[in-house]
Write a protein that holds these residues in place. Structure first.
Motif, PDB file in Angstrom:
ATOM      1  N   PHE A  43       0.874  -1.171   0.000  1.00  0.00           N
ATOM      2  CA  PHE A  43       0.000   0.000   0.000  1.00  0.00           C
ATOM      3  C   PHE A  43       0.907   1.215   0.000  1.00  0.00           C
ATOM      4  N   ILE A  44       0.719   2.116  -0.964  1.00  0.00           N
ATOM      5  CA  ILE A  44       1.505   3.335  -1.081  1.00  0.00           C
ATOM      6  C   ILE A  44       0.566   4.499  -0.767  1.00  0.00           C
ATOM      7  N   GLY A  45       0.839   5.191   0.335  1.00  0.00           N
ATOM      8  CA  GLY A  45      -0.030   6.264   0.802  1.00  0.00           C
ATOM      9  C   GLY A  45       0.057   7.530  -0.038  1.00  0.00           C
ATOM     10  N   PRO A  46      -0.738   8.542   0.337  1.00  0.00           N
ATOM     11  CA  PRO A  46      -0.772   9.792  -0.423  1.00  0.00           C
ATOM     12  C   PRO A  46       0.560  10.540  -0.311  1.00  0.00           C
ATOM     13  N   GLN A  47       0.879  11.258  -1.358  1.00  0.00           N
ATOM     14  CA  GLN A  47       2.086  12.094  -1.431  1.00  0.00           C
ATOM     15  C   GLN A  47       3.364  11.284  -1.263  1.00  0.00           C
ATOM     16  N   MET A  48       3.330  10.060  -1.781  1.00  0.00           N
ATOM     17  CA  MET A  48       4.510   9.204  -1.794  1.00  0.00           C
ATOM     18  C   MET A  48       4.977   9.053  -3.239  1.00  0.00           C
ATOM     19  N   ALA A  49       6.291   9.190  -3.449  1.00  0.00           N
ATOM     20  CA  ALA A  49       6.879   8.882  -4.751  1.00  0.00           C
ATOM     21  C   ALA A  49       7.217   7.395  -4.732  1.00  0.00           C
ATOM     22  N   HIS A  50       6.890   6.688  -5.819  1.00  0.00           N
ATOM     23  CA  HIS A  50       7.004   5.233  -5.852  1.00  0.00           C
ATOM     24  C   HIS A  50       7.813   4.780  -7.066  1.00  0.00           C
ATOM     25  N   ALA A  51       8.700   3.804  -6.837  1.00  0.00           N
ATOM     26  CA  ALA A  51       9.488   3.212  -7.919  1.00  0.00           C
ATOM     27  C   ALA A  51       9.688   1.739  -7.625  1.00  0.00           C
ATOM     28  N   TYR A  52      10.034   0.986  -8.664  1.00  0.00           N
ATOM     29  CA  TYR A  52      10.428  -0.398  -8.431  1.00  0.00           C
ATOM     30  C   TYR A  52      11.387  -0.859  -9.518  1.00  0.00           C
ATOM     31  N   LEU A  53      12.189  -1.864  -9.150  1.00  0.00           N
ATOM     32  CA  LEU A  53      13.147  -2.508 -10.042  1.00  0.00           C
ATOM     33  C   LEU A  53      12.754  -3.973 -10.169  1.00  0.00           C
ATOM     34  N   VAL A  54      12.705  -4.491 -11.395  1.00  0.00           N
ATOM     35  CA  VAL A  54      12.387  -5.900 -11.616  1.00  0.00           C
ATOM     36  C   VAL A  54      13.648  -6.732 -11.389  1.00  0.00           C
ATOM     37  N   LEU A  55      13.581  -7.649 -10.422  1.00  0.00           N
ATOM     38  CA  LEU A  55      14.712  -8.500 -10.062  1.00  0.00           C
ATOM     39  C   LEU A  55      14.690  -9.846 -10.783  1.00  0.00           C
ATOM     40  N   SER A  56      13.498 -10.344 -11.122  1.00  0.00           N
ATOM     41  CA  SER A  56      13.354 -11.629 -11.809  1.00  0.00           C
ATOM     42  C   SER A  56      13.449 -11.413 -13.324  1.00  0.00           C
ATOM     43  N   GLU A  57      13.367 -12.491 -14.095  1.00  0.00           N
ATOM     44  CA  GLU A  57      13.437 -12.371 -15.563  1.00  0.00           C
ATOM     45  C   GLU A  57      12.337 -11.467 -16.114  1.00  0.00           C
ATOM     46  N   SER A  58      11.196 -11.462 -15.442  1.00  0.00           N
ATOM     47  CA  SER A  58      10.096 -10.556 -15.772  1.00  0.00           C
ATOM     48  C   SER A  58       9.204 -10.466 -14.542  1.00  0.00           C
ATOM     49  N   ALA A  59       8.326  -9.474 -14.543  1.00  0.00           N
ATOM     50  CA  ALA A  59       7.371  -9.320 -13.442  1.00  0.00           C
ATOM     51  C   ALA A  59       6.089  -8.702 -13.982  1.00  0.00           C
ATOM     52  N   THR A  60       4.973  -9.128 -13.398  1.00  0.00           N
ATOM     53  CA  THR A  60       3.670  -8.575 -13.743  1.00  0.00           C
ATOM     54  C   THR A  60       3.044  -8.061 -12.457  1.00  0.00           C
ATOM     55  N   LEU A  61       2.620  -6.801 -12.489  1.00  0.00           N
ATOM     56  CA  LEU A  61       2.040  -6.150 -11.313  1.00  0.00           C
ATOM     57  C   LEU A  61       0.654  -5.644 -11.640  1.00  0.00           C
ATOM     58  N   MET A  62      -0.203  -5.613 -10.614  1.00  0.00           N
ATOM     59  CA  MET A  62      -1.523  -5.020 -10.724  1.00  0.00           C
ATOM     60  C   MET A  62      -1.572  -3.814  -9.794  1.00  0.00           C
ATOM     61  N   TYR A  63      -2.041  -2.694 -10.316  1.00  0.00           N
ATOM     62  CA  TYR A  63      -2.193  -1.468  -9.533  1.00  0.00           C
ATOM     63  C   TYR A  63      -3.676  -1.156  -9.333  1.00  0.00           C
ATOM     64  N   LEU A  64      -4.024  -0.730  -8.134  1.00  0.00           N
ATOM     65  CA  LEU A  64      -5.336  -0.142  -7.850  1.00  0.00           C
ATOM     66  C   LEU A  64      -5.057   1.265  -7.340  1.00  0.00           C
ATOM     67  N   ASN A  65      -5.616   2.279  -7.979  1.00  0.00           N
ATOM     68  CA  ASN A  65      -5.346   3.677  -7.628  1.00  0.00           C
ATOM     69  C   ASN A  65      -6.613   4.393  -7.190  1.00  0.00           C
ATOM     70  N   THR A  66      -6.442   5.366  -6.305  1.00  0.00           N
ATOM     71  CA  THR A  66      -7.587   6.120  -5.785  1.00  0.00           C
ATOM     72  C   THR A  66      -7.985   7.279  -6.681  1.00  0.00           C
ATOM     73  N   ALA A  67      -7.203   7.574  -7.705  1.00  0.00           N
ATOM     74  CA  ALA A  67      -7.539   8.644  -8.651  1.00  0.00           C
ATOM     75  C   ALA A  67      -7.114   8.201 -10.042  1.00  0.00           C
ATOM     76  N   PRO A  68      -7.841   8.626 -11.069  1.00  0.00           N
ATOM     77  CA  PRO A  68      -7.436   8.257 -12.422  1.00  0.00           C
ATOM     78  C   PRO A  68      -6.127   8.946 -12.803  1.00  0.00           C
ATOM     79  N   TYR A  69      -5.430   8.346 -13.747  1.00  0.00           N
ATOM     80  CA  TYR A  69      -4.194   8.940 -14.251  1.00  0.00           C
ATOM     81  C   TYR A  69      -4.523  10.255 -14.943  1.00  0.00           C
ATOM     82  N   ASP A  70      -3.751  11.287 -14.639  1.00  0.00           N
ATOM     83  CA  ASP A  70      -3.917  12.598 -15.262  1.00  0.00           C
ATOM     84  C   ASP A  70      -2.550  13.049 -15.761  1.00  0.00           C
ATOM     85  N   PRO A  71      -2.311  13.025 -17.080  1.00  0.00           N
ATOM     86  CA  PRO A  71      -0.991  13.379 -17.598  1.00  0.00           C
ATOM     87  C   PRO A  71      -0.548  14.794 -17.241  1.00  0.00           C
ATOM     88  N   ASP A  72      -1.498  15.688 -16.993  1.00  0.00           N
ATOM     89  CA  ASP A  72      -1.139  17.058 -16.611  1.00  0.00           C
ATOM     90  C   ASP A  72      -0.668  17.154 -15.166  1.00  0.00           C
TER      91      ASP A  72
END
Length: 166
Positions: A104-133
């Motif tokens: 769980f990544i709380g509000p006002q947190m910057a988030h990153a990750y590095l894939v350690l295995s040959e590949s990885a698949t992640l699912m995200y659930l977000n509290t707000a839609p993506y806004d490119p602006d």
């Protein structure tokens, strides 16, 4: 609401002869409003992919549930309001023992990750839609963050957007 800005979970996997099931219920994280998560997506990445540090500004600040469906990642987050010269980083290896790990990544947190295995698949659930602006990126190798990802730069797979940062 959780009292910690980042929290890691391992969910129970239910198995039978057909395969397995993992229930990721927002109510496990939020008693007040489990319907808060309005935007979800799945991302697949190859080994040494470094994504982030991503966040979104007001009024579309996102809280996230990040679930490892397959593979292993190094998950790193920090609070954007940290005035220290080097932010306090929250780190965890997810998917190491099984693909039931969730952050769980709380509000006002910057988030990153590095894939350690040959590949990885992640699912995200977000509290707000993506806004490119309002979407922002801090370069994952920013000198002020000074985090050693453990992989030589020439082996990292980083998007042009993430390389450019903000």
């Amino acid at each position: 609401m959780l009292d910690e800005p980042v929290k890691f979970f391992r969910h129970q996997r239910f198995k039978d002869e057909r395969g397995w099931l993992v229930n990721i219920n927002a109510a496990d994280f939020f008693v007040d409003n489990p319907n808060w998560f309005v935007h979800s997506f799945i991302v697949h990445s190859v080994k040494n992919t470094l994504r982030g540090f991503h966040f979104q500004e007001h009024p579309q600040i996102q809280e996230k549930i990040v679930h490892v469906l397959h593979g292993k990642i190094l998950d790193v987050s920090f609070w954007l309001g940290d005035s220290a010269s080097r932010p306090d980083l929250h780190t965890s290896v997810l998917g190491e023992k099984c693909a039931n790990d969730t952050a769980f990544i709380g509000p006002q947190m910057a988030h990153a990750y590095l894939v350690l295995s040959e590949s990885a698949t992640l699912m995200y659930l977000n509290t707000a839609p993506y806004d490119p602006d309002l979407a922002r990126v801090i370069h994952p190798l920013d000198a002020q963050i000074d985090y050693d990802w453990g992989v030589p730069y020439e082996h990292l797979v980083i998007s042009e957007r993430d390389r450019n940062g903000m």
